[in-house]
Scaffold this active site. Sequence first.
Site, PDB file in Angstrom:
ATOM      1  N   LYS A  32       0.758  -1.216  -0.117  1.00  0.00           N
ATOM      2  CA  LYS A  32       0.027  -0.001  -0.109  1.00  0.00           C
ATOM      3  C   LYS A  32       0.831   1.049  -0.138  1.00  0.00           C
ATOM      4  O   LYS A  32       2.051   1.149   0.226  1.00  0.00           O
ATOM      5  CB  LYS A  32      -0.862   0.074   1.160  1.00  0.00           C
ATOM      6  CG  LYS A  32      -0.124  -0.108   2.510  1.00  0.00           C
ATOM      7  CD  LYS A  32      -1.204  -0.132   3.803  1.00  0.00           C
ATOM      8  CE  LYS A  32      -0.166  -0.060   5.089  1.00  0.00           C
ATOM      9  NZ  LYS A  32      -1.027  -0.643   6.072  1.00  0.00           N
ATOM     10  N   ARG A 130     -10.310   0.243  14.594  1.00  0.00           N
ATOM     11  CA  ARG A 130     -10.389   0.789  13.445  1.00  0.00           C
ATOM     12  C   ARG A 130     -11.243  -0.068  12.379  1.00  0.00           C
ATOM     13  O   ARG A 130     -12.486  -0.264  12.829  1.00  0.00           O
ATOM     14  CB  ARG A 130      -8.834   0.747  12.836  1.00  0.00           C
ATOM     15  CG  ARG A 130      -8.077   1.836  13.466  1.00  0.00           C
ATOM     16  CD  ARG A 130      -6.828   2.016  12.956  1.00  0.00           C
ATOM     17  NE  ARG A 130      -6.157   0.961  11.604  1.00  0.00           N
ATOM     18  CZ  ARG A 130      -4.939   0.782  11.265  1.00  0.00           C
ATOM     19  NH1 ARG A 130      -4.143   1.766  11.919  1.00  0.00           N
ATOM     20  NH2 ARG A 130      -4.708  -0.268  10.573  1.00  0.00           N
ATOM     21  N   TYR A 258      16.263  30.577   6.986  1.00  0.00           N
ATOM     22  CA  TYR A 258      15.097  31.407   7.658  1.00  0.00           C
ATOM     23  C   TYR A 258      15.334  31.260   9.192  1.00  0.00           C
ATOM     24  O   TYR A 258      15.845  30.444   9.868  1.00  0.00           O
ATOM     25  CB  TYR A 258      13.726  30.859   7.306  1.00  0.00           C
ATOM     26  CG  TYR A 258      13.642  30.867   5.815  1.00  0.00           C
ATOM     27  CD1 TYR A 258      13.547  32.076   5.300  1.00  0.00           C
ATOM     28  CD2 TYR A 258      12.969  29.686   5.031  1.00  0.00           C
ATOM     29  CE1 TYR A 258      13.352  32.064   3.786  1.00  0.00           C
ATOM     30  CE2 TYR A 258      12.650  29.635   3.832  1.00  0.00           C
ATOM     31  CZ  TYR A 258      12.617  30.965   3.058  1.00  0.00           C
ATOM     32  OH  TYR A 258      12.394  31.013   1.783  1.00  0.00           O
ATOM     33  N   MET A 306      11.631  24.560   1.780  1.00  0.00           N
ATOM     34  CA  MET A 306      10.787  23.898   1.115  1.00  0.00           C
ATOM     35  C   MET A 306      11.670  23.229   0.094  1.00  0.00           C
ATOM     36  O   MET A 306      11.388  22.014  -0.312  1.00  0.00           O
ATOM     37  CB  MET A 306      10.032  24.709   0.186  1.00  0.00           C
ATOM     38  CG  MET A 306       8.792  23.835  -0.631  1.00  0.00           C
ATOM     39  SD  MET A 306       7.950  24.930  -1.695  1.00  0.00           S
ATOM     40  CE  MET A 306       7.119  25.941  -0.505  1.00  0.00           C
TER      41      MET A 306
HETATM   42  C1  LIG Z   1      -0.283  -1.716   6.935  1.00  0.00           C
HETATM   43  C2  LIG Z   1      -0.825  -2.789   7.330  1.00  0.00           C
HETATM   44  C3  LIG Z   1      -0.057  -4.012   7.344  1.00  0.00           C
HETATM   45  C4  LIG Z   1       1.355  -4.165   7.249  1.00  0.00           C
HETATM   46  O1  LIG Z   1       1.956  -3.420   8.616  1.00  0.00           O
HETATM   47  P1  LIG Z   1       3.482  -3.273   8.851  1.00  0.00           P
HETATM   48  O2  LIG Z   1       3.594  -2.856  10.223  1.00  0.00           O
HETATM   49  O3  LIG Z   1       4.056  -2.242   7.844  1.00  0.00           O
HETATM   50  O4  LIG Z   1       4.074  -4.573   8.357  1.00  0.00           O
HETATM   51  C5  LIG Z   1      -0.795  -5.026   7.795  1.00  0.00           C
HETATM   52  N1  LIG Z   1      -2.146  -5.317   7.950  1.00  0.00           N
HETATM   53  C6  LIG Z   1      -2.989  -4.104   7.786  1.00  0.00           C
HETATM   54  C7  LIG Z   1      -4.255  -4.298   7.908  1.00  0.00           C
HETATM   55  C8  LIG Z   1      -2.359  -2.887   7.525  1.00  0.00           C
HETATM   56  O5  LIG Z   1      -3.097  -1.931   7.412  1.00  0.00           O
END
Ligand SMILES: *Cc1c(COP(=O)(O)O)cnc(C)c1O
Length: 368
Positions: A32, A130, A258, A306
């Site tokens: 992801k 969640r 800055y 930036m």
């Molecule tokens: C992102 C995620 C993972 C992977 O988590 P890591 O800590 O990066 O291994 C696994 N399961 C779910 C549901 C996630 O959202």
Amino acid sequence: MRTLRINLDAIVHNLDVMRARANGAKVMGVVKANAYGHGAIPVAKTLERAGVDYLGVADVREALELRDGGIQSPILAWLHDPADNFETALTANIDLCVANLGQLQRIAKAAAVTSVTAKLHLKIDTGLGRNGSTEADWTELLEAVQALGESVSVIGIFSHLSTTSHVEDLAQIKKFDSAVAEVKRIGLTFEFRHLTASDGSLAYPEAHYEMVRIGAALYGLDPFSTNRSAEFGLIPAMTAVSRVAQVKTVPAGHGVSYNFLHRTEKETWLALVPVGYAEGLPRAATGKAEVSISGKRYAIKSQIAMDQFVLDVGNDPVQVGDEVVIFGDASLGVPSADDLAAAAGTINYEIVTRMGGRFQREYVGEGL
Ligand SMILES: *Cc1c(COP(=O)(O)O)cnc(C)c1O
């Protein structure tokens, strides 16, 4: 001028490390968020060639991008928004998480329209608060799945840990087992269970079930953000580098960047590095982060802007074009993503996933 060097061999190595630890359980590679900033397609291709069992993403859209990129492995998408097109997802052979009745109904409709059997992973919220069905709604959800008969196929039962503490995690594991027992009591069949991400997979070998979902560790990140990648045998896959764009000498008392957070103490050389917060270098790391040039560490004492930051390099012979390592593999003596995270008050995950802007990704290694 700004490069995220991605070591595909490291990713294959990390997959092997986590596979060995998984003790026979399948491994889902989590790709992801553009594979945590490492580039979803090249990483997914590498994992596929290396024999990963599953790929995991949050959104259906991310899963479709993988299919468009030629990825054929099973893919699970688990975080749906109300506008997601499940018909396209089913046609593209994407497994879908089901967290509530509304989602199940939309998926069932898409299955009817496309005549594709929907592959489901039923998610129970065992305490994280969640995504996922509440325990109170679980039985009703299972019965609704069962009523759909052959138009759906339950592949997985899953949940996600909070890793708040050992006690909290063990309570979640227990609730997960009860939720699975309920699935069996109802007589719904499924292929496998999956619970742990990288941290839980390292901490609770007893809770690997039939599959583990591994993100951070694949990228060589310590999932506890404690700078212990090497201890776990993991190799960080991302190295963020730039080059010195300008070097000049200035007198004592000269303000730098800055707000003049830094003023030169004596006549000195300033080296300009063209990476800023637009590239994902957190402005909050100003005054705390260090970078490496030719093996030597320099603190970023002046305000990160930036597009750029400035190093006071004293009398060192730093030249225009010298490579600046912002973070990489700590075992090579350079700062790690964990170090930068600590400097910015965050975790290594946030550092790598936010790297972007004008950085270009360069892939090294064969991937196999
Ligand atoms: C992102 C995620 C993972 C992977 O988590 P890591 O800590 O990066 O291994 C696994 N399961 C779910 C549901 C996630 O959202």
